[in-house]
Design a protein around this motif. Sequence first.
Motif, PDB file in Angstrom:
ATOM      1  N   ASP A 141       9.097 -46.421  50.906  1.00 36.35           N
ATOM      2  CA  ASP A 141      10.525 -46.625  51.092  1.00 36.35           C
ATOM      3  C   ASP A 141      11.137 -46.839  49.706  1.00 36.35           C
ATOM      4  OD1 ASP A 141      12.969 -46.983  52.173  1.00 36.35           O
ATOM      5  OD2 ASP A 141      12.455 -48.731  53.387  1.00 36.35           O
ATOM      6  N   GLU A 142      11.260 -45.744  48.967  1.00 31.95           N
ATOM      7  CA  GLU A 142      11.717 -45.797  47.578  1.00 31.95           C
ATOM      8  C   GLU A 142      13.114 -46.414  47.489  1.00 31.95           C
ATOM      9  OE1 GLU A 142      10.215 -44.799  44.768  1.00 31.95           O
ATOM     10  OE2 GLU A 142       8.489 -43.655  45.518  1.00 31.95           O
ATOM     11  N   LYS A 143      13.318 -47.180  46.431  1.00 31.21           N
ATOM     12  CA  LYS A 143      14.630 -47.795  46.204  1.00 31.21           C
ATOM     13  C   LYS A 143      15.693 -46.719  46.037  1.00 31.21           C
ATOM     14  CE  LYS A 143      16.258 -51.616  43.346  1.00 31.21           C
ATOM     15  NZ  LYS A 143      15.804 -52.495  42.248  1.00 31.21           N
ATOM     16  N   ASN A 150      11.245 -34.440  45.087  1.00 30.80           N
ATOM     17  CA  ASN A 150      10.722 -35.012  43.849  1.00 30.80           C
ATOM     18  C   ASN A 150      10.456 -36.515  43.983  1.00 30.80           C
ATOM     19  OD1 ASN A 150      10.754 -36.101  41.074  1.00 30.80           O
ATOM     20  ND2 ASN A 150      11.180 -33.967  40.568  1.00 30.80           N
ATOM     21  N   ARG A 151      11.407 -37.235  44.521  1.00 27.92           N
ATOM     22  CA  ARG A 151      11.196 -38.651  44.829  1.00 27.92           C
ATOM     23  C   ARG A 151      11.620 -38.856  46.273  1.00 27.92           C
ATOM     24  NH1 ARG A 151       9.602 -42.846  42.411  1.00 27.92           N
ATOM     25  NH2 ARG A 151       9.773 -41.893  40.376  1.00 27.92           N
ATOM     26  N   ALA A 152      10.672 -38.621  47.152  1.00 27.23           N
ATOM     27  CA  ALA A 152      10.957 -38.668  48.582  1.00 27.23           C
ATOM     28  C   ALA A 152      10.410 -39.960  49.171  1.00 27.23           C
ATOM     29  CB  ALA A 152      10.317 -37.464  49.259  1.00 27.23           C
ATOM     30  N   ILE A 406       8.071 -35.137  34.571  1.00 22.47           N
ATOM     31  CA  ILE A 406       7.874 -35.513  35.971  1.00 22.47           C
ATOM     32  C   ILE A 406       6.402 -35.844  36.163  1.00 22.47           C
ATOM     33  CG2 ILE A 406       7.990 -34.673  38.364  1.00 22.47           C
ATOM     34  CD1 ILE A 406      10.117 -32.600  37.281  1.00 22.47           C
ATOM     35  N   GLU A 407       6.116 -37.038  36.626  1.00 17.33           N
ATOM     36  CA  GLU A 407       4.719 -37.422  36.852  1.00 17.33           C
ATOM     37  C   GLU A 407       4.194 -36.695  38.083  1.00 17.33           C
ATOM     38  OE1 GLU A 407       3.895 -41.701  37.454  1.00 17.33           O
ATOM     39  OE2 GLU A 407       2.308 -40.997  38.781  1.00 17.33           O
ATOM     40  N   VAL A 408       3.238 -35.790  37.865  1.00 22.45           N
ATOM     41  CA  VAL A 408       2.686 -35.041  39.000  1.00 22.45           C
ATOM     42  C   VAL A 408       1.287 -35.512  39.389  1.00 22.45           C
ATOM     43  CG1 VAL A 408       4.102 -32.956  38.837  1.00 22.45           C
ATOM     44  CG2 VAL A 408       2.069 -33.171  37.387  1.00 22.45           C
TER      45      VAL A 408
HETATM   46  P1  ATP Z   1       6.455 -42.971  40.206  1.00 19.86           P
HETATM   47  O1  ATP Z   1       6.241 -43.745  38.940  1.00 19.86           O
HETATM   48  O2  ATP Z   1       7.087 -41.648  40.001  1.00 19.86           O
HETATM   49  O3  ATP Z   1       7.105 -43.790  41.282  1.00 19.86           O
HETATM   50  P2  ATP Z   1       3.874 -43.728  41.082  1.00 19.86           P
HETATM   51  O4  ATP Z   1       3.266 -44.210  39.833  1.00 19.86           O
HETATM   52  O5  ATP Z   1       4.449 -44.695  42.030  1.00 19.86           O
HETATM   53  O6  ATP Z   1       4.989 -42.623  40.745  1.00 19.86           O
HETATM   54  P3  ATP Z   1       1.300 -43.032  42.224  1.00 19.86           P
HETATM   55  O7  ATP Z   1       1.219 -44.264  43.015  1.00 19.86           O
HETATM   56  O8  ATP Z   1       0.430 -42.879  41.049  1.00 19.86           O
HETATM   57  O9  ATP Z   1       2.829 -42.755  41.822  1.00 19.86           O
HETATM   58  O10 ATP Z   1       1.113 -41.778  43.219  1.00 19.86           O
HETATM   59  C1  ATP Z   1       0.377 -40.602  42.887  1.00 19.86           C
HETATM   60  C2  ATP Z   1       1.271 -39.386  42.793  1.00 19.86           C
HETATM   61  O11 ATP Z   1       2.077 -39.246  43.967  1.00 19.86           O
HETATM   62  C3  ATP Z   1       2.271 -39.466  41.661  1.00 19.86           C
HETATM   63  O12 ATP Z   1       1.701 -39.042  40.462  1.00 19.86           O
HETATM   64  C4  ATP Z   1       3.368 -38.533  42.134  1.00 19.86           C
HETATM   65  O13 ATP Z   1       3.076 -37.217  41.749  1.00 19.86           O
HETATM   66  C5  ATP Z   1       3.314 -38.660  43.631  1.00 19.86           C
HETATM   67  N1  ATP Z   1       4.426 -39.509  44.120  1.00 19.86           N
HETATM   68  C6  ATP Z   1       4.570 -40.843  43.983  1.00 19.86           C
HETATM   69  N2  ATP Z   1       5.706 -41.269  44.553  1.00 19.86           N
HETATM   70  C7  ATP Z   1       6.303 -40.161  45.071  1.00 19.86           C
HETATM   71  C8  ATP Z   1       7.504 -39.940  45.800  1.00 19.86           C
HETATM   72  N3  ATP Z   1       8.309 -40.953  46.107  1.00 19.86           N
HETATM   73  N4  ATP Z   1       7.812 -38.668  46.172  1.00 19.86           N
HETATM   74  C9  ATP Z   1       6.985 -37.643  45.877  1.00 19.86           C
HETATM   75  N5  ATP Z   1       5.847 -37.798  45.197  1.00 19.86           N
HETATM   76  C10 ATP Z   1       5.492 -39.031  44.795  1.00 19.86           C
END
Ligand code: ATP
Length: 570
Positions: A141-143, A150-152, A406-408
């Motif tokens: 439940d992203e802020k 991308n951030r779902a 973008i962290e993938v």
């Molecule tokens: P971020 O810093 O972007 O919130 P995170 O460090 O919380 O990412 P991880 O817990 O390492 O992410 O999750 C592993 C991978 O899942 C991430 O590298 C990213 O590619 C993907 N991911 C994380 N959160 C999301 C999101 N809200 N929507 C889509 N993909 C996500």
Amino acid sequence: MRLSKLYMPTLREAPADAEIASHKLLLRGAFIRKSASGVYTYLPLGYKVVRKVEEITRQEMDNAGSQEILMSAIQPKEIWEQSGRWEKFGPEMFKLQDRHNRDFCLGPTAEEYFTTLIKDEVKSYKQLPLNLYQIQTKYRDEKRPRFGINRAREFTMKDGYSFDTNSKTMEESYMNMYCAYEKIFDRLRLDYKIVQGDNGAMGGSQSHEFIALSETGEGVIAYSESGKYAATTEKAEVKYVLPEKEEKLEMQEVNTPGTTTIEAVSEFLNVSKNKCLKAIDLMVEEKPVFVFIPGDRELNMAKLIGFLGVAEHSIEMMSDEEIISLGSRPGFTGPVGISEDARIIVDKNITEIDNLVVGANKEDAHIKNVNYGRDFEAEICDDLLEVQVGDIIPETGEEYKFARGIEVGNIFQLGTKYSSTIGAKYLDENGKDQLIWMGSYGVGVTRSVSAIVEQNYDEYGIIWPMTVAPYHVIVTVVNAKNEEQLALGEEIYNALQKEGIEVLLDDRKERAGVKFNDRDLIGIPLRITVGKMAMDKIVEYSTRKERVNEEVSAQDAINRAIETVKEELK
Ligand code: ATP
Ligand code: MG
């Protein structure tokens, strides 16, 4: 697939809330549809791309010796309480109850679940090492859900976990995954950097992030030109250049009306900013914490969180009322004589700066010539500073360079953090109980799709790399009412399919302009256009990227398409 049958409701305009190119193009090209904030449906084209990313990930995980399983998205509260993360994940976790009021969550990740799974059945060193993964829907439940997939709040992640007998083999398992990740992101044709990461909520020691370079990325990386160093700015170390040493003078309170910012006080007293103490007044888990850093720098929140060992959501700015109730004044907070009820934390450099200017905890007043040790004491943190332009990389002596991305993917050495709290042990060669050493490894499958688009589009639409394209080739019949054109189109379509090429046939009875626009938008890498010269078996061959049409025979077009697809999928 025939376009006349394909469910592909493309849009002329993107909805107004779509901010970045990938979000707009994926909506317009009928790859995704929004169901709720941060929750998406994948339409036929979109789901094909997602499955290709999954398949590449799966192949490389399998090649690296990891085994695929599938756990439930529903996870019991108890295992999260054991690790202490029920509270730590806080509002980001989707929680639910069953009819008996038992608590569960929809898994945001699965360190606890995998550890629990193996703990009763892995008993001997002979069963280790072990590496398991799953490709599964995750819930957070992203802020700020944003940028589409991308951030779902619901997304597909490949999460994997390694289990080892000791730290050395854990590191080997980690390196094995590191290499598998390079192969995955190479095959996704992403332009990425591998950087040292912050361990954040995962705990443990080492971590690396795989960052797809993009101006729209939410992550900032700090790296060296030579390529020897790269880290997220959350992690990047700051070697602060201290001001010249001075003779320590006597403290002196001075009247400084209205100077509630570093800029104002520095100007008013004609003292350089680095000698003015910057205060950050926080409530951490509802208790007051005053943080002090040099006035010319910014606080790095990730470093503070690491020092405090708390969850990000437990930190808030202090309200003016709270500041006053602690005997201070907003904008004039200083470490001298502040309430003993509060924790005081300083960046280490503060202890080395002579004759600081600090807030006097009174309206319109500061104290000059304050010195650490003599006039106040605090908890010292080695590094609380955010890197900035001009900083030098301690490891290499070069200046930091910065890029967005973008962290993938993200890989972590977890050590025994989860095995110790959940009780995952094995018997070693001497029959002694030992904790299992773990690593965890995540690929953002659906986020990678948006990162690929961010790196591959033009003014007309998406340009899919061959490896993830929903189809390799599109055969456009300019006038589908013309029998000769349609027949040649079908012939090419069948010939390519026979060779295992994934082909779309645009046999729709639409205007040519509509068809050309759609095919630019959906980004199929190769295209064969069947038009007026169909009677002579002449077609146009072109690539989506270059968009240059070449007249060739139908057979040449078929041969070239087959060759190109095979070459690019290698
Ligand atoms: P971020 O810093 O972007 O919130 P995170 O460090 O919380 O990412 P991880 O817990 O390492 O992410 O999750 C592993 C991978 O899942 C991430 O590298 C990213 O590619 C993907 N991911 C994380 N959160 C999301 C999101 N809200 N929507 C889509 N993909 C996500
Ligand atoms: Mg996150």
